[in-house]
Design an enzyme around this catalytic site. Structure first.
Site, PDB file in Angstrom:
ATOM      1  CB  CYS A 288     -34.825 -19.187   1.816  1.00 38.63           C
ATOM      2  SG  CYS A 288     -34.883 -18.452   3.455  1.00 38.63           S
TER       3      CYS A 288
ATOM      4  CB  CYS B 191     -38.134 -18.081   3.095  1.00 39.08           C
ATOM      5  SG  CYS B 191     -36.687 -17.055   2.793  1.00 39.08           S
TER       6      CYS B 191
END
Length: 305
Positions: free
Chosen positions: A69, A72
């Site tokens: 991700c 993230c």
């Protein structure tokens, strides 16, 4: 999200996982957290101790992330820095959703990053995506202001001291039940809670715990295929009860409630009462005031009368 999920349901499952095999701590690009009391990596095995129990003293902000991700990798360092700056007024718990799928399922995660604030053992607020740092700071400040009088650790940390643990006198009857639950002995835990209710029929803590134990035992054995079987046999009460348990186990709470309310409408006599009792016991698994339970109670009353 207040009261959206009952986190205590994960306790026996997490400890069973710990006995089977301890999972490695979460990590990876953009996800590894420094070893610190303010920032911790959490797995299914230690979720109860590191998130639920700590949230009784200070808010625990759960950072649900994944190694693949990109956002993230932007959000996690910001949260880590803010947690270090807070000096213990809140804790950052980092959870890799790929390594801990049951926690992701518990929170019904559909995308990452997802950030959830836990206080008093329950989700109280959340946001998704990599928000700008000023917006995150404001969100945390508002959270602390709302919870400062409820969680003793916030003010203690802000004043530079450690929070005094809130000690409650231990009831040996509950201790015996909890010990059985930790061993995964649901039958013994159920028996212990039932004995409390036999002597104290209005003990709400024992009532809720008994419902939780019964549902957790069923949920551990829940078969997702039961839903399809029940859909094909709407008049099969056993199939409907099993399917409702399976639906709650995977987070389809409204669907599980609606299924049994439909069975109440189609049945009568002992069968209807059996479905009603199963449904009411399901209600007890959720915290007081849960909107889904309130709506289902109204629908059940309409179906009965």
């Amino acid at each position: 999200m207040a009261g959206a999920v009952d986190l205590s349901a994960l306790k026996s499952r997490a400890e069973a996982n710990a006995r089977a095999a301890a999972q490695p701590a979460a990590g990876g690009d953009g996800g590894a957290a420094p070893a610190s009391g303010a920032v911790i990596d959490v797995t299914e095995a230690d979720f109860q101790a590191e998130v639920v129990e700590k949230s009784l003293q200070v808010p625990v902000i759960v950072d649900l992330w994944a190694t693949w991700c990109g956002p993230c990798k932007q959000l996690s360092p910001v949260l880590e820095r803010l947690a270090q700056e807070a000096g213990g007024a809140w804790v950052l718990a980092k959870i890799d959703v790929d390594a801990n799928p049951r926690i992701a399922q518990l929170f019904q995660v559909q995308s990452v990053p997802m950030v959830i604030a836990i206080a008093g053992g329950q989700p109280v607020d959340a946001f998704s995506g990599a928000l700008p740092e000023p917006q995150i700071r404001q969100w945390i400040d508002e959270l602390l202001n709302a919870l400062r009088d409820q969680l003793p650790g916030i003010r203690a940390a802000e004043q530079g001291g450690a929070a005094e643990p809130v000690e409650e006198p231990e009831d040996p009857r509950f201790t015996a039940a909890e010990d059985a639950l930790e061993r995964g002995d649901y039958a013994a835990a159920e028996d212990a809670y039932q004995k409390i209710l036999d002597s104290e029929p209005n003990n709400e803590q024992a009532k809720a715990a008994l419902s939780q134990v019964r549902f957790t035992a069923r949920a551990e054995q829940a078969d997702p295929a039961a839903i399809e079987r029940a859909d094909a046999a709407p008049d099969d009460i056993d199939a409907q009860l099993a399917a409702a348990d399976a639906e709650l186990a995977i987070g389809r709470v409204k669907e599980g409630f609606d299924r049994l309310i439909g069975s109440v409408k189609r049945t009568s006599g002992d069968e209807r009462d059996r479905v009603r009792r199963h449904l009411v016991e399901m209600f007890e698994v959720f915290p007081e005031g849960d909107e889904r339970v309130s709506a289902a109670r109204r629908a059940l009353a309409s179906a009965l009368f």
